[in-house]
Enzyme design. Sequence first.
Site, PDB file in Angstrom:
ATOM      1  CB  CYS A 110      -0.952   0.009   1.188  1.00 48.14           C
ATOM      2  SG  CYS A 110      -2.545  -0.769   0.794  1.00 48.14           S
ATOM      3  CG  ASP A 166     -13.264  -8.389 -23.593  1.00 52.13           C
ATOM      4  OD1 ASP A 166     -13.093  -8.749 -24.771  1.00 52.13           O
ATOM      5  OD2 ASP A 166     -12.349  -8.314 -22.754  1.00 52.13           O
ATOM      6  CG  ASP A 175     -18.099   3.622   2.195  1.00 51.94           C
ATOM      7  OD1 ASP A 175     -17.168   3.066   2.806  1.00 51.94           O
ATOM      8  OD2 ASP A 175     -19.137   4.031   2.726  1.00 51.94           O
ATOM      9  CG  ASP A 176     -13.649   1.222   3.087  1.00 50.00           C
ATOM     10  OD1 ASP A 176     -13.022   2.284   2.890  1.00 50.00           O
ATOM     11  OD2 ASP A 176     -13.811   0.729   4.213  1.00 50.00           O
ATOM     12  CG  ASP A 236     -12.741  -8.139 -28.267  1.00 47.10           C
ATOM     13  OD1 ASP A 236     -12.855  -9.333 -27.925  1.00 47.10           O
ATOM     14  OD2 ASP A 236     -12.307  -7.258 -27.509  1.00 47.10           O
ATOM     15  CE  LYS A 274      -4.375   3.483  -1.895  1.00 42.44           C
ATOM     16  NZ  LYS A 274      -5.514   3.342  -0.955  1.00 42.44           N
ATOM     17  CG  ASP A 278      -7.519  -6.301 -21.318  1.00 45.04           C
ATOM     18  OD1 ASP A 278      -6.345  -6.498 -20.955  1.00 45.04           O
ATOM     19  OD2 ASP A 278      -7.958  -6.649 -22.424  1.00 45.04           O
ATOM     20  CB  THR A 295      -3.975   5.533  -8.292  1.00 50.08           C
ATOM     21  OG1 THR A 295      -4.112   5.984  -6.937  1.00 50.08           O
ATOM     22  CG2 THR A 295      -5.144   6.050  -9.110  1.00 50.08           C
ATOM     23  N   GLY A 309     -11.914   2.714  -8.185  1.00 49.73           N
ATOM     24  CA  GLY A 309     -10.690   2.203  -8.766  1.00 49.73           C
ATOM     25  C   GLY A 309      -9.533   2.233  -7.792  1.00 49.73           C
TER      26      GLY A 309
END
Length: 736
Positions: free
Chosen positions: A395, A468, A427-428, A606, A398, A445, A520, A518
């Site tokens: 972590c 997809d 939130d989490d 695809d 990050k 992906d 980072t 998401g």
Amino acid sequence: MTDLVLVGGGHSHAIALRMWAMNPLPDVHLTLISNVTYTPYSGMLPGYVAGFYDYEETHIDLRRLAYFAKADFLRDEVVGLDLEKKQVICRDRPPVRFDHLSLDIGSTPSMGKISGAKEYAIPAKPVPEFLSAWQVILDNASKHPTQKQEIIIVGGGAGGTELAFNIHHALTQKLASPDLLSLQLVHRGPELVNGNGNPWVSQLTEKLLRERGVNIHLNQNVAQVSKNGLQCQSGLKLTGQVIWVTQASAPAWIKQSGIQADTHGFVVIDETLRSPSHPFVFATGDIASMQDHPRPKAGVFAVRQGKPLFQNWQRTFTGDDLIHYKPQKRYLALIGTGDKQAIATRGKLGWRAKWLWDWKDKIDRKFMDQFTDLPEMKPMMTMAEPKPKMYCAGCGAKVGKDILSAALADLEISETDGVIVGLDQPDDAAVIQVPNDKLLVQTVDYFPSLINDPYLLGQIVTQHCLSDLYTMGAMPHSVLVLASIPHGKARVQQGLLSQMLAGVTKVLREENIALIGGHTNESDKLGLGLTCNGFIERDDIWRKGKVKAGQALILTKPLGTGTLFAAEMQQAAKGKWINGAIASMVQSNRKAAEILRNHSATACTDITGFGLAGHLLEMLQTSGLSAELYLDQLPILDGALESIAQDFTSSLAPQNHTAEQFIHSEIKSRAKPKYELIFDPQTSGGLLASIDEEQRENCIKALRQNHYLASAQIGKIFTAEYPSIIRISNLGEINS
């Protein structure tokens, strides 16, 4: 990491970029913003207009040059500057931040307040726009050689006069008779090229033009321009297409930015090529005005400024004193007369000869060769450091909270039904509501950046990942992002993340898909991935293996992204090739999937990393059927055949060749570049679908009408003695 942003691909920037590539500095990140990929070299443009040179001989490939210099290349139009926030405002992307800025954008002819000039006249600058309009005139003359051509050039300085010579030559070569050309030259002064200070040049140019049938109108001020011609204050009326070649002017946003500008709106610079009011801004070429050394807007000065510009970029970052540049007072001026001869002047001296053209041609070609034959780059110089910085994992890798918050703050996020907990109240974890009558479809992906433009990367990866869902028949609902940002200063990381997420949300807004969360992390390389959620009814699931014997195979996008980007890594790809690949990759497959379903396609997939052959085999292996693949019908991106013929292949291509055990083909077919392309890994490739023969023609027509212009039947499904094989053939040979 310090950000140096270059706006415009003028001569000074081109020279300085090349020099930077050969002698880069660490911890300096370069970005080039240009609204064109190919920048013209002014010294050869008259010869190009005359037809003595082709397009590539006279233009510098900025995308290739930027890649050579390890600079990001952003193809966009700059429409403003925020010098307080240190941001470049672009037309089609979020603002681009900088620490230092360099401007080299050229100029445009001043049309003043003349009625109709902006609406109907063709300005000689920006040059790319003029050349597009000129090509239309030239094509029209080629198609209609017996039709009269009427051209009016406004401005009889050196530029307008030289243009008249070369337009005359070009059009008289196209028309059935020179008498079919009506060429007028309108000038407000008493003599042509009167700024030269050499009466002999004025007299000679006027004499030569009149001998060629050019009508010259001196002491005329244009009052009005219309669709059919112009009218002067004297009452003179002329008919024809108007080309405007008058005094230069600067775009309005330069002065609006608050930077010190002269009375014509050009950036004032000192001898260090910097703005006195904003020392973090460099400016060169036509857009710059040296406060202590006023000079005419001529390419010779822009070229001479390239080296000191590069030197002062570097000295700014190393802390050394900047050098002072003083432009020469006298220079050799050359005017091509459209017959491979040139008039040369220096002060009161002047002469005309063929050898002058030959000499100039040799100099110009040598100048352009340095951008065509790019040398091998030196390793980046390093400064002594006690120890390389150690970066944490877990972590601790990050991206900082402030960076993330700032990047998210300006995003426009779609409001989508069914998002219970999303980014509006983070939130989490995110929570979405799955409708009672629907199934949840998920795909994920991720890949490292293949392009030096984070905003475009965001669009490409998003389109790639959403495909997809489209191939399953699902309707996308929401996505989560995984973004990897290179180690660096917080403001640089924030800029990269903002640009990349803006690219993601641009696509999501167009498709009304929600960004719901998401993760980072810091990394050695920029990268992006998406987890995509979609909904589907059980009876609507599309499976790639539901092919049927007798069906046609339809492909919706051209092949070749893998080989093209492999070529770019070796500095062998032309900018226009990469432009074409990008245009294909950012195109959504959503409408294509809808069209295929409306024409009763039974199977769809695809084309991505495993290449056409690998993905086609996946369709065949669950059905027990086989396919015939027509090599001569494959849609192919511009430049892909050239690059693959030179053995530029993706690192994944050799593994994709394991599919060859299921391929039956003649030895001669395997030697063709098109054969190699069926193993080429695609990024954001097209859809491959099987469709009944009676639907084929209408389906392809509908796809092309919806901008999938490369759509084609590339094969058919059949029953073979040995199942799951691909038989290579050419449709042309079968039909003959």
